[in-house]
Design an enzyme around this catalytic site. Structure first.
Site, mmCIF file in Angstrom:
data_model
loop_
_atom_site.group_PDB
_atom_site.id
_atom_site.type_symbol
_atom_site.label_atom_id
_atom_site.label_comp_id
_atom_site.label_asym_id
_atom_site.label_seq_id
_atom_site.Cartn_x
_atom_site.Cartn_y
_atom_site.Cartn_z
ATOM 1 N N LYS A 165 -12.888 19.208 18.490
ATOM 2 C CA LYS A 165 -12.708 19.260 17.045
ATOM 3 C C LYS A 165 -14.006 19.780 16.442
ATOM 4 C CE LYS A 165 -8.646 17.042 16.809
ATOM 5 N NZ LYS A 165 -7.433 17.552 16.134
ATOM 6 N N LYS A 264 4.654 20.834 17.877
ATOM 7 C CA LYS A 264 4.718 19.369 17.941
ATOM 8 C C LYS A 264 6.120 18.960 17.504
ATOM 9 C CE LYS A 264 -0.160 18.354 17.130
ATOM 10 N NZ LYS A 264 -1.163 17.912 16.141
HETATM 11 MG MG MG Z 1 -4.568 20.367 15.526
#
Ligand code: MG
Length: 373
Positions: A165, A264
């Site tokens: 991240k 997702k």
């Molecule tokens: Mg992501």
């Protein structure tokens, strides 16, 4: 016909082994809604609602999902007949969005349907792989040294791809350090919407680092800005939060707002929509991979089945249960060997729910019977 006799909603809370830190959030505990659908022969199917406790990722929360499922989706299911899980999304389409709520229930029905037909879920949806390559997502760390230590551990464990991240102030310097130590690592970065077009000079600086992709650099749904950015940078843009449906994928493709899609199941409203996205991307040469939402083993098992499909050619964020949890609520737990997960040949999602562990983390269960409606 799929005749549902009862639906149980189990609300649990589980503590992550380590806090997961993104550009805007720190997640230490996860509230989870598990859906158990039961047919007239007492076969059970399981699904997981992957929403977070606050609406930072999409507009949904675990509480809004519970409301939508309880007050709208369950009554609809008990009042309508259907014979295949792919019909459920259409039934639910009278209600707008609330994708994770819909996906949780639809997932349970897919699992049930596969069990009714004595087949693994991966086979039912047309999966072609016996094993899938998997990657790992590492949250923002308190220091670069800690991050480097974690990358070493995961590389040694054999994970095929590492995602970190990033956020402003925790980007180029971090990537530069990783690249100097791991020149050949399959590395990608996820910004979770932390940048804007004014950061273009910095985003251009990423190009020499040969990243697999940069995920969701801008605020969700800025398809036009993303189109301009992709023209300016070589690093492929991957869309996560921006993709809520098949139509979003088509829009991004036609505009050129990115080159890769993170699929997702929860974010797009269920497995049926995810399969539609898979097929479109396969036919149009768009790379895809399966993302994660800090799932328990139930959601993880659905992701594994999805990732067995042909066009999931990039390793997904589908780590071992033990990366996140001291103990998972399924038996066996999801395990990774040499960066791969074996597709279970068991029926349905291929993992059993461990009731004793479920009880340990249970906050409450709500029971719905068809006759109650
Ligand atoms: Mg992501």
């Amino acid at each position: 016909m799929i005749n549902l006799k009862a639906i149980n909603l189990h609300k649990i809370i589980m503590k992550l082994k380590d806090p997961f830190v993104t550009s805007s959030q720190t997640i230490q505990e996860k509230e989870i809604l598990l859906i158990e659908v039961i047919d007239e022969n007492n076969l059970q199917g399981w699904g997981e609602v992957v929403a977070f406790s606050s609406p930072w990722y999409t507009e949904e929360t675990i509480q809004t999902a519970e409301h939508i499922i309880e007050d709208f989706l369950i009554p609809l299911l008990f009042n309508q007949s259907f014979s295949h899980p792919s019909e459920v999304a259409n039934l639910f389409s009278i209600y707008q969005r609330n994708s994770m709520a819909k996906a949780g229930i639809e997932g349970a029905i897919w699992d049930l349907y596969a069990k009714q037909n004595s087949l693994p879920l991966s086979k039912v949806i047309g999966g072609v792989r016996k094993k899938i390559d998997v990657g790992v997502a590492i949250g923002i760390q308190p220091s670069i040294e800690k991050l480097i230590d974690l990358i070493k551990i995961y590389v040694d464990e054999g994970y095929k791809r590492v995602k970190i991240k990033i956020k402003p102030g925790y980007d180029i310097q971090v990537i530069d350090r990783i690249r100097s130590l791991f020149p050949n690592l399959a590395l990608m970065v996820d910004a979770n919407s932390a940048y804007s077009m004014k950061d273009l000079p910095l985003l251009k600086e990423l190009d020499p680092y040969q990243l697999l992709m940069i995920e969701e650099p801008f605020k969700p749904n800025q398809f036009i800005e993303l189109m301009h950015l992709q023209k300016e940078i070589e690093t492929p843009i991957c869309l996560d939060e921006s993709i809520h449906s098949f139509e979003d994928v088509r829009l991004a493709h036609v505009l050129g707002s990115g080159k890769i899609i993170n699929v997702k199941i929860g974010r797009v409203g269920g497995l049926t929509e995810a399969i539609k996205i898979h097929d479109y991307c396969l036919n149009n040469g768009i790379s895809i991979w399966c993302g994660g939402m800090l799932e328990t083993g139930i959601g993880r098992a659905h992701n594994i089945a999805l990732a067995s499909m042909e066009n999931f050619t990039i390793p997904g964020d589908i780590s071992a249960s033990s990366k996140y949890w001291d103990e998972d609520i399924i038996t066996p737990e999801v395990s990774v060997q040499h960066g791969q997960i074996q597709i279970s040949s068991g029926y349905g999602i291929g993992y059993e729910v461990n009731r004793r562990r479920l009880d340990k983390y249970l906050l409450y269960t709500k029971f719905f019977k068809k006759t109650d409606i």
